[in-house]
Scaffold this motif. Structure first.
Motif, mmCIF file in Angstrom:
data_model
loop_
_atom_site.group_PDB
_atom_site.id
_atom_site.type_symbol
_atom_site.label_atom_id
_atom_site.label_comp_id
_atom_site.label_asym_id
_atom_site.label_seq_id
_atom_site.Cartn_x
_atom_site.Cartn_y
_atom_site.Cartn_z
ATOM 1 N N VAL A 115 76.881 -31.535 18.114
ATOM 2 C CA VAL A 115 77.520 -30.695 19.128
ATOM 3 C C VAL A 115 78.297 -31.573 20.093
ATOM 4 N N ASN A 116 79.424 -31.049 20.567
ATOM 5 C CA ASN A 116 80.235 -31.813 21.515
ATOM 6 C C ASN A 116 79.535 -31.837 22.880
ATOM 7 N N PRO A 117 80.059 -32.532 23.865
ATOM 8 C CA PRO A 117 79.380 -32.647 25.159
ATOM 9 C C PRO A 117 79.134 -31.312 25.878
ATOM 10 N N VAL A 118 79.836 -30.260 25.481
ATOM 11 C CA VAL A 118 79.668 -28.946 26.089
ATOM 12 C C VAL A 118 78.599 -28.134 25.356
ATOM 13 N N GLY A 119 78.211 -28.567 24.152
ATOM 14 C CA GLY A 119 77.193 -27.873 23.379
ATOM 15 C C GLY A 119 77.720 -27.040 22.233
ATOM 16 N N ILE A 120 79.007 -27.148 21.923
ATOM 17 C CA ILE A 120 79.616 -26.382 20.846
ATOM 18 C C ILE A 120 79.536 -27.184 19.553
ATOM 19 N N THR A 121 79.093 -26.527 18.485
ATOM 20 C CA THR A 121 78.855 -27.197 17.211
ATOM 21 C C THR A 121 80.143 -27.718 16.592
ATOM 22 N N VAL A 122 80.093 -28.990 16.188
ATOM 23 C CA VAL A 122 81.203 -29.654 15.507
ATOM 24 C C VAL A 122 80.894 -29.770 14.011
ATOM 25 N N ALA A 123 79.624 -29.992 13.673
ATOM 26 C CA ALA A 123 79.167 -30.052 12.278
ATOM 27 C C ALA A 123 77.751 -29.490 12.243
ATOM 28 N N GLN A 124 77.454 -28.727 11.198
ATOM 29 C CA GLN A 124 76.184 -28.016 11.145
ATOM 30 C C GLN A 124 75.375 -28.415 9.919
ATOM 31 N N HIS A 179 68.637 -28.823 13.679
ATOM 32 C CA HIS A 179 69.297 -27.763 12.920
ATOM 33 C C HIS A 179 68.418 -26.521 13.000
ATOM 34 N N ARG A 180 69.004 -25.362 13.013
ATOM 35 C CA ARG A 180 68.259 -24.108 13.214
ATOM 36 C C ARG A 180 67.070 -23.960 12.268
ATOM 37 N N SER A 181 67.176 -24.395 11.040
ATOM 38 C CA SER A 181 66.053 -24.251 10.110
ATOM 39 C C SER A 181 64.879 -25.125 10.527
ATOM 40 N N HIS A 182 65.150 -26.160 11.354
ATOM 41 C CA HIS A 182 64.085 -27.041 11.831
ATOM 42 C C HIS A 182 63.628 -26.682 13.241
ATOM 43 N N ALA A 183 64.272 -25.728 13.882
ATOM 44 C CA ALA A 183 64.002 -25.469 15.295
ATOM 45 C C ALA A 183 62.560 -25.056 15.565
ATOM 46 N N SER A 184 61.931 -24.338 14.641
ATOM 47 C CA SER A 184 60.557 -23.905 14.885
ATOM 48 C C SER A 184 59.540 -24.835 14.246
ATOM 49 N N ILE A 204 67.477 -22.846 24.221
ATOM 50 C CA ILE A 204 67.113 -23.960 25.109
ATOM 51 C C ILE A 204 66.139 -24.925 24.432
ATOM 52 N N GLU A 205 65.287 -24.430 23.551
ATOM 53 C CA GLU A 205 64.368 -25.325 22.826
ATOM 54 C C GLU A 205 65.152 -26.267 21.919
ATOM 55 N N ARG A 206 66.170 -25.745 21.251
ATOM 56 C CA ARG A 206 67.035 -26.608 20.432
ATOM 57 C C ARG A 206 67.744 -27.622 21.316
#
Length: 150
Positions: free
Chosen positions: A47-56, A27-32, A3-5
């Motif tokens: 992420v698409n409108p549903v929250g699923i990653t399209v490019a990481q 990006h996860r490496s920047h999340a904290s 949820i923080e991301r």
């Protein structure tokens, strides 16, 4: 999704009509770490409108390009979720049971807070069933077959 991301998200809108085609999230490496979008090397996930990653882990400009190309189109692809057979309207897909199997599902509707899914290959009792899921739904839906990844 963490949820923080999700709170770090910024909308990406289609230039022609202003429709949200997806989001950039930290990006996860920047999340904290403290978020500074002006920092050199700052990466996001598209992420698409549903929250699923399209490019990481890409620069913001690349994330926007991926979302323009595949953001909304990714919603029409089949996805996978753990679910019982048959699926019932009261089924809580957020808390899958150990005996549930991976099932292919399709997204049918989307609003600002929910996405509705239905089984891709419904049994007779499921033929008219649609189940709402909260957004982000990336903890419930997978874009790839579990046979391809786990």
């Amino acid at each position: 999704m963490d949820i923080e991301r999700w709170r770090s998200r910024l909308p990406v809108k289609r230039a022609s009509d202003g429709e949200v085609i997806g989001w950039t999230v930290a990006h996860r490496s920047h999340a904290s770490a403290p978020l500074d979008e002006q920092e050199e090397g700052y990466l996001v996930d598209a992420v698409n409108p549903v929250g699923i990653t399209v490019a990481q882990g890409v620069p913001i400009e690349t994330a926007v390009a991926h979302l323009e190309e595949r953001g909304l189109a990714s919603l029409s692809a089949p996805h996978w979720t753990k679910a019982p057979l048959p699926l019932a309207p009261e089924t809580d897909l957020i808390a899958p049971q150990d005996d549930w199997q991976w099932r292919r599902v399709l997204m049918t509707q989307l609003d600002d807070n929910r996405v509705w899914i239905r089984p891709a290959y419904p049994s007779w009792p499921e033929r008219l069933l649609e189940i709402p899921l909260p957004i982000p739904a990336d903890d419930i839906l997978r874009p790839d077959s579990p046979a391809d990844s786990d």
